[in-house]
Design an enzyme around this catalytic site. Structure first.
Site: not given
Ligand code: GLC
Length: 703
Positions: A252
């Site tokens: 993430d």
């Molecule tokens: C965010 C979220 C995730 C998302 C990623 C990219 O922090 O936790 O669900 O896909 O970053 O935006």
């Protein structure tokens, strides 16, 4: 490939964006692409934009390996569908399949071939803002909707359509147990037993992987002390070894970097070694694997086999998506706005997601003859009912307001409007035949890092409802929210309450379709609504405890309940009313048309439930099947959803719904970390009905 080029494939950088620390870094991203030291870019879209960046990677770098562009297309790209929690409330996975298919077509023509969706984090934490993004508190419901989304994005599990137009790679997230954060606080600790991990949090991911989900995203939380981004048990042992997952795991946003804050890694090099050593394959935004990978390999803290495995997984998906055959997108084919067909799909699905919570004296549907209607409240004329994680479309295309939807549905009526002021709302109500009160949460109160410690209607809204109620004129309440709410005393006095969630771009028309009965409400709650925050966690699939409340003895003191709160939730999982009435039969067990209340090893049993529309109007009902293992070596949930079917019936019509039950529906995982699934002999109660509290049951014996 050089070691540097291999490590580059494991790196994803952001183009621009505000989804977390980092923000825009276009120059750095372009430079990495030109040097052939970049595998993927997120937060970029647009045929021209993506083609420009892709040309740098393909035509200016040594090997010309195309970039994989990813974006959060959670419930729509240009056409915003209802939030995922609302979609789950439809108890109709075709709703999510349609979202995914429309979204994939729009996304792919805009140069993006990978979405960070579906989110399938089981949760019974309404304080957690991300409850809006998943399919609620039940593992089976989350699994069914995850599969519908994966197939809608990717096509069949064999991946044969993944390279075609209108298809994008899915991402099963967040792996794993993110929805179990203590206190509902985002990113917080998750301490979970192996049995609960495997029975509650993992099932949707297993179903998504079996449906061919191309990628998985690691979760921010720890899982029993080990951060998910460095958790070899979940990422390697379960996901890759046990399940045979051959796609790749992406971190993430800065999730690798955060291993330091977790107190799991000493520094960036340590974080890269621990995460990639545990089975991570791509680093989003932080750059530790590129910065330290060569030194880690030289020091033997990372093996070239692990790096090659990660590179292979990433390149395999790029091939499957057709990026090597044609890395660019056709700018002339770019979809630039919601089409009429897409809007129609969004409107139809939004209405199917709505849940009629209360309807006394048939307050709804509104009479088409109503001469004057007041639409009041803070969200009555809101053009932002997309909800959290709306795509690019949420920023560009306003949602249809409920005021406009009512006006369009009742062109001959005088439709007045008042905002959030209680006195103005009461004045409008005083001058109308009926009032529609629209209250709830703005989108910013849902989603990531949007945790509420008080989940009542935000300030002043209950006063507004009271002011309208005090006029003595008829009114109905429409809720637009992204989580279960604690519903105050107003709820028991309201003639009718419709849960509309955040319905997306066609919000106003979909709400009006339900309010005027053009569409009959048929949704059910995918999450429990608590009586009070102090009651959390409260969810339907709970353990019995040794001292459950006995309704026959409500005054018994020494039972598991509260001194200052009635027992049980305000509204249970599976609850939802309609504009007609239904009767449902007792569940009947059998095999091959023969009544059979026993199940031998390897057998299946059919459960039949007959449903009749006993009312005056056509309508939808969701028949739900639950089981309870009455005595097991691990205490079982008092009910587990094992099947559901939404049916539409004309007045007087009858249909028999059949469910198949087998060992996989009746068994459970034990606390064995190596994964032991048990089906134990004994008695199972089988319930069927129209909510998780349905009393109709029969007994099945597993031999
Ligand atoms: C965010 C979220 C995730 C998302 C990623 C990219 O922090 O936790 O669900 O896909 O970053 O935006």
């Amino acid at each position: 490939m050089t070691v540097e080029e291999k490590l580059g494939q494991l790196q994803q950088l952001t183009w621009t964006g505000d989804t977390g620390p980092g923000g825009g870094q276009t120059a750095e991203t372009e430079a990495a692409a030109r040097a052939g030291l970049l595998g993927s870019v997120l937060n970029i879209h647009g045929a021209r934009h993506t083609n420009e960046l892709q040309r740098i990677a393909v035509e200016e770098s040594r090997l010309g390996i195309p970039l994989l562009f990813g974006l959060d297309v959670i419930h729509g790209f240009w056409t915003t569908f209802p939030i995922p929690l609302a979609q789950a409330a439809s108890f109709d996975p075709e709703v999510s399949r349609r979202d995914a298919e429309v979204s994939a077509a729009e996304t792919r023509t805009n140069g993006v071939r990978w979405t960070f969706s579906p989110m399938m984090d089981v949760t019974h934490e309404p304080r957690w803002g991300r409850i809006a993004e998943g399919s609620g508190e039940d593992p089976y419901l989350n699994a069914v909707f995850a599969v519908a989304k994966v197939e809608g994005y990717q096509g069949p599990a064999d991946g044969t359509e993944l390279g075609g137009d209108g298809r994008i790679a899915a991402c099963a997230k967040h792996f794993v147990a993110y929805g179990g954060a203590e206190g509902g606080r985002d990113y917080n600790t998750v301490d979970v037993s192996e049995q609960r991990l495997r029975n509650h949090y993992l099932p949707p991911f297993k179903s998504a992987i079996d449906a061919g989900a191309a990628t998985v995203m690691a979760a921010f939380n720890t899982v029993s002390g080990v951060p998910a981004h460095g958790n070899a048990h979940t990422m390697q042992t379960v996901l890759k070894d046990e399940w045979g997952f051959d796609g790749f795991v992406v971190s993430d946003y800065t999730g690798v970097q955060e291993l330091i804050a977790h107190g799991f890694a000493e520094d960036g090099a340590d974080a890269a070694a621990l995460s990639f050593g545990a089975g991570l394959d791509m680093e989003m935004v932080s750059t530790h694997v590129v910065d330290h990978g060569k030194a880690l390999l030289d020091a033997g803290r990372l093996t070239i086999e692990r790096v090659d495995d990660a590179v292979t997984r990433i390149l395999r998906l790029k091939y499957a998506l057709g990026l090597f055959d044609d890395p660019y997108c056709d700018e002339s084919a770019e979809i630039t706005e919601p089409t009429a067909a897409a809007r129609a799909a969004a409107r139809d699905t939004a209405a199917r997601c709505m849940v009629l919570l209360r309807n006394e004296g048939a307050a709804l549907p509104l009479a088409a003859t109503a001469a004057s209607i007041a639409v009041v409240g803070p969200f009555a004329d809101s053009a932002d009912l997309h909800g959290t994680w709306g795509g690019p479309g949420a920023r560009r295309y306003p949602s249809v307001s409920i005021l406009d939807g009512v006006r369009a549905a009742a062109p001959d009526a005088v439709v007045s409007h008042a905002g959030a002021d209680p006195d103005e709302a009461a004045a409008a109500a005083g001058g109308a035949d009926v009032t529609v009160i629209v209250v709830g949460e703005e989108a910013e109160l849902s989603g990531e890092a949007a945790v509420r410690s008080d989940i009542g209607l935000p300030r002043g809204q209950e006063e507004l409802i009271a002011a309208v109620a005090a006029t003595g004129k008829p009114y109905v309440v429409v809720l637009v929210n992204g989580r279960p709410l604690v519903l105050g005393d107003w709820f028991d006095a309201a003639p009718a309450v419709l849960e509309a969630w955040h319905p997306g771009i066609e919000a106003g028309h979909a709400v009006a379709d339900i309010l005027f009965g053009t569409v009959a409400p048929g949704g059910k709650l995918p999450v429990t609504f608590p009586r009070a925050v102090g009651q959390i966690p409260v969810y339907y699939n709970h353990e019995s405890t040794g001292r459950p409340v006995d309704p026959a003895h409500p005054d018994e003191k020494y039972v598991s309940t509260y001194l200052d709160l009635a027992d049980g939730p305000r509204l249970p999982f599976g609850h939802g009313l309609g504009y007609t009435t239904f009767s449902t039969s007792e569940p009947a067990l059998g095999r091959d048309e023969i009544s059979r209340a026993e199940l031998a090893r390897g057998e299946q049993v059919t459960v039949r439930v007959t449903v009749t529309n006993t009312g005056e109007r056509a309508g939808d009902e969701v028949v739900q099947l639950y089981v309870h293992d009455v005595a097991a070596s691990i205490a079982q949930p008092v009910r587990r959803l094992r099947g559901f079917e939404r049916v539409t019936l004309e007045p007087g019509a009858t249909v028999t719904v059949a469910f198949e039950l087998g060992e996989e529906d009746l068994g459970f995982w034990t606390n064995d970390p190596a994964g032991t699934f048990l089906v134990e002999r004994g008695r199972f109660d089988v319930y069927a009905g129209t909510s998780s509290t349905a009393p109709a049951r029969t007994t099945l014996r597993v031999l």
